[in-house]
Design an enzyme around this catalytic site. Structure first.
Site, PDB file in Angstrom:
ATOM      1  N   SER A  24       0.976   9.457  -5.968  1.00 24.49           N
ATOM      2  CA  SER A  24       1.331   8.067  -6.273  1.00 24.49           C
ATOM      3  C   SER A  24       1.070   7.803  -7.757  1.00 24.49           C
ATOM      4  O   SER A  24       0.607   8.692  -8.482  1.00 24.49           O
ATOM      5  CB  SER A  24       0.509   7.122  -5.394  1.00 24.49           C
ATOM      6  N   GLU A 152      13.285   0.326  -4.831  1.00 25.10           N
ATOM      7  CA  GLU A 152      12.195   1.287  -5.010  1.00 25.10           C
ATOM      8  C   GLU A 152      11.306   1.265  -3.782  1.00 25.10           C
ATOM      9  O   GLU A 152      10.798   0.218  -3.393  1.00 25.10           O
ATOM     10  CB  GLU A 152      11.384   0.909  -6.262  1.00 25.10           C
ATOM     11  N   ASP A 159       4.141   9.748   3.653  1.00 29.14           N
ATOM     12  CA  ASP A 159       3.198   8.757   4.160  1.00 29.14           C
ATOM     13  C   ASP A 159       3.709   8.215   5.497  1.00 29.14           C
ATOM     14  O   ASP A 159       4.918   8.026   5.665  1.00 29.14           O
ATOM     15  CB  ASP A 159       3.122   7.522   3.222  1.00 29.14           C
ATOM     16  N   LYS A 199       4.590  23.883 -12.434  1.00 31.05           N
ATOM     17  CA  LYS A 199       4.738  24.373 -11.069  1.00 31.05           C
ATOM     18  C   LYS A 199       5.726  23.478 -10.312  1.00 31.05           C
ATOM     19  O   LYS A 199       5.572  22.252 -10.281  1.00 31.05           O
ATOM     20  CB  LYS A 199       3.387  24.381 -10.353  1.00 31.05           C
ATOM     21  N   THR A 200       6.706  24.108  -9.721  1.00 29.02           N
ATOM     22  CA  THR A 200       7.765  23.329  -9.071  1.00 29.02           C
ATOM     23  C   THR A 200       7.567  23.206  -7.557  1.00 29.02           C
ATOM     24  O   THR A 200       8.268  22.456  -6.900  1.00 29.02           O
ATOM     25  CB  THR A 200       9.153  23.959  -9.321  1.00 29.02           C
ATOM     26  N   CYS A 391      -5.186 -19.949 -18.155  1.00 26.74           N
ATOM     27  CA  CYS A 391      -5.606 -20.397 -16.821  1.00 26.74           C
ATOM     28  C   CYS A 391      -7.126 -20.534 -16.754  1.00 26.74           C
ATOM     29  O   CYS A 391      -7.665 -21.508 -17.256  1.00 26.74           O
ATOM     30  CB  CYS A 391      -5.045 -19.471 -15.747  1.00 26.74           C
ATOM     31  N   HIS A 533       0.427 -19.377 -16.803  1.00 22.54           N
ATOM     32  CA  HIS A 533       0.376 -17.961 -17.194  1.00 22.54           C
ATOM     33  C   HIS A 533       1.666 -17.607 -17.931  1.00 22.54           C
ATOM     34  O   HIS A 533       2.563 -17.006 -17.334  1.00 22.54           O
ATOM     35  CB  HIS A 533       0.284 -17.071 -15.955  1.00 22.54           C
ATOM     36  N   GLU A 535       2.332 -15.307 -19.759  1.00 26.02           N
ATOM     37  CA  GLU A 535       2.590 -13.859 -19.848  1.00 26.02           C
ATOM     38  C   GLU A 535       3.633 -13.395 -18.833  1.00 26.02           C
ATOM     39  O   GLU A 535       4.302 -12.391 -19.026  1.00 26.02           O
ATOM     40  CB  GLU A 535       1.294 -13.054 -19.684  1.00 26.02           C
TER      41      GLU A 535
HETATM   42  N1  GLN Z   1      -9.986 -19.511 -10.625  1.00 23.93           N
HETATM   43  C1  GLN Z   1      -9.255 -20.498 -11.310  1.00 23.93           C
HETATM   44  C2  GLN Z   1      -8.474 -21.400 -10.363  1.00 23.93           C
HETATM   45  O1  GLN Z   1      -8.282 -21.078  -9.228  1.00 23.93           O
HETATM   46  C3  GLN Z   1      -8.323 -19.887 -12.319  1.00 23.93           C
HETATM   47  C4  GLN Z   1      -7.204 -19.109 -11.721  1.00 23.93           C
HETATM   48  C5  GLN Z   1      -6.493 -18.232 -12.702  1.00 23.93           C
HETATM   49  O2  GLN Z   1      -6.988 -17.988 -13.789  1.00 23.93           O
HETATM   50  N2  GLN Z   1      -5.340 -17.704 -12.312  1.00 23.93           N
HETATM   51  O3  GLN Z   1      -8.044 -22.462 -10.759  1.00 23.93           O
END
Ligand code: GLN
Length: 569
Positions: A24, A152, A159, A199-200, A391, A533, A535
């Protein structure tokens, strides 16, 4: 008597299945995403489905330390981190339907059985469970309006858990035909130092296992340390019945964003075009070339300290790392991430923070390391070090500000201290009523109203303009995953002490009107906390604004420290 009903997929959709063998964590997600990127670069509408054979309904209740980050989609699904990789490589938004787990499949089948949908039948893995799996794959492609769906299958061939899924994808070819289905198998080629060769045999065995369940792969992607020698390619082709020009080498890359090019150069698109009867199109791969070029030859570099709990498991913060990378590329800077144990900072090792050009406190749950994160926020605030709080990172910044600036001694979140005299972070009424875990947090995309003339407004200027054109003035959206909020009862006190609340939730009936979404400190080079978030929506082609601004501030700080006489604009 069993009744076999064919679940027909949409007539013009094509399916590319990716399975894994030998071990994995091979980077199947990166391989799948890279193929998706190459198809997207040719103008196809592509979607992706991740199948996770575990029995959890979703990844929301799993430990990031073991399983990596819980990725959150626009529609609020808590998914496997591969969904995030697909979104970043394919530059598309996915949703709940793109992550299929054993838990979901059985939950649905059992519910249907209880409702009488299979009346008089014996409910079995074949056909009921496999039909449920196929219908989910077909449905995801249809919902996403995809011409090509990448599927995927998590885990490793052989498994026990993945068997029903392999059976289902085998049936797909039977239903849609050879020209609309392609099987790719990703395996590991171990290198033996003593005999200096790859190694195959494990690959041969893995393909044999796959054949045992009725799937002959059409192509192989072999993970290895260095590029595959030609003789290994021929040998593997012979033993696995896969054409030699359908055997690809995915050797260790210096950057994940170099993998699409690596596979492109070996002609993986030719295989897809040949097999799926696709037109030959010249791909548009400029963003990828450019990103890899900056990653390899940045103009500058910055060092960012990430003060978190899971410092030994970077996958727990995968999207965050990628967002920092995107922001680095946007600033032509290499971002060196240093993982700082929040517990070590809590125990007094604060001085280590002086080495960084920026400090980031990421999201998290639970009390462990909290005081270290509070200390890190204080260090950044007092030292004028660029700070980004995501957050939980916003929450600790508020706790710190409340304690040391607003004079609210003992301020805390009720998540960490239920008896705090000043619950500046607390559960809102709708969360108090929640019972059980799993999908019960404030999840998915939520709008935020941005106050004018703030750092936040400056960062989101482009998106705010686009939003205004669409009729949503002053509003941008980001994804959320949390239970606790800044306690509205303390907002006035915090503001009076100088905290700027630059983002709030727009008024929504019964839904916490005006909850704090963003905080900042005027006069500080860069101090931003976000309840969301960002990101999760950062892309190589469109770095997240708060991250881009944070890295820009870190670059500025570094150049000021290196050249104290030159005042940068
Ligand atoms: N623990 C915090 C909450 O529940 C922050 C959560 C987080 O950072 N995603 O609000």
């Amino acid at each position: 008597m069993l009744r076999y009903v064919f679940v027909k997929g949409p007539q013009d959709t094509t399916y590319v299945f990716v399975t894994g063998g030998v071990v994995s964590s091979l980077g199947k997600g990166i391989a799948t995403s890279s193929i998706g990127a190459l198809l997207r670069a040719r103008g196809y509408r592509v979607s992706a489905v991740k199948i996770d054979p575990y029995i959890n309904v979703d990844a929301g209740t799993m430990r990031p330390y073991e399983h990596g980050e819980v990725f959150v989609t626009e529609d609020g699904a808590e998914t496997d981190l591969d969904i995030g990789t697909y979104e970043r490589f394919l530059d598309i938004d996915l949703g709940r339907g793109n992550n299929v787990t054993t838990g979901q499949v059985y939950q649905a089948v059992i519910q249907k059985e209880r409702q009488g949908a299979y009346l008089s039948q014996t409910v079995q893995v074949i056909p009921h469970v496999t039909d449920e799996i196929k219908s989910r794959i077909y449905q995801a492609g249809e919902d996403d309006g995809a011409e090509i769906v990448l599927v995927e299958v998590g885990g490793t061939v052989g498994d026990i858990e993945s068997l029903p899924f392999l059976e289902a994808i085998r049936q797909v070819r039977f239903e849609v035909g050879r020209e609309r289905s392609l099987y790719l198998h990703v395996t590991l080629l171990p290198y033996l130092g003593s005999s200096e060769e790859y190694k195959t045999k494990p690959t041969q065995h893995s393909v044999a296992t796959l054949r045992g369940v009725g799937i002959q792969p059409d192509g192989l992607i072999l993970r290895s340390r260095s590029a595959l020698p030609p003789e290994a390619r021929t040998k593997i082709a012979l033993f696995t019945n896969v054409e030699a020009d359908a055997v690809f080498s995915a050797y260790d890359a210096d950057h994940v964003y170099a993998v699409p090019e690596m596979l492109e150069q070996q002609g993986i698109a030719r295989l897809l075009e040949r097999h799926l009867k696709l037109e030959r199109v010249t791909p548009e791969l400029r963003v990828w070339h450019e990103a890899v070029r900056v990653l390899r030859q940045p103009d500058t570099n910055v060092s960012i300290g990430v003060v978190g709990k899971y410092v030994a498991m970077p996958d727990a913060y995968l999207s965050l790392m990628e967002a920092l990378k995107h922001a680095g590329i946007a600033n032509r800077a290499r971002v060196d991430i240093d993982w700082v144990s929040a517990e070590a900072v809590a125990e007094g090792d604060v001085e280590q923070l002086a080495a960084f050009d920026g400090i980031l406190v990421p999201g998290g749950f639970g009390v462990r390391g909290i005081e270290g994160k509070v200390r890190a926020a204080r260090f950044a605030r007092e030292g004028g070090v660029p700070f980004l709080g995501i957050c939980l990172g916003l929450q600790v910044a508020v706790i710190e500000f409340a304690r040391h600036v607003a004079g609210l001694d003992g301020a805390n979140s009720t998540e960490f201290d239920p008896y705090t005299p000043h619950p500046v972070i607390d559960l809102m009424p709708e969360q108090l009523e929640v019972e059980g875990l799993g999908g019960t947090m404030r999840l998915g995309s939520w709008p935020m109203r941005v106050a004018p003339a703030t750092l936040l407004a400056e960062l989101y200027a482009g998106r705010l303009e686009a939003a205004a054109h669409a009729g949503h003035h002053d509003t941008v959206s980001e994804r959320h995953r949390h239970r606790y909020e800044v306690n509205p009862a303390y907002v006035d006190a915090l503001k009076a002490a100088g905290l700027v609340v630059s983002g709030v939730t727009p008024g929504m009936a019964g839904r916490g009107e005006g909850l704090v979404e963003a905080i900042e400190l005027p006069g500080h080079p860069f101090f931003l906390g976000l309840q969301s978030h960002p990101e999760f929506t950062s892309r190589l082609m469109r770095a997240s604004p708060p991250f881009t601004g944070f890295i820009r501030a870190a670059v500025r700080r570094r150049s000021e420290l290196l050249n104290p006489d030159v005042v940068t604009a």
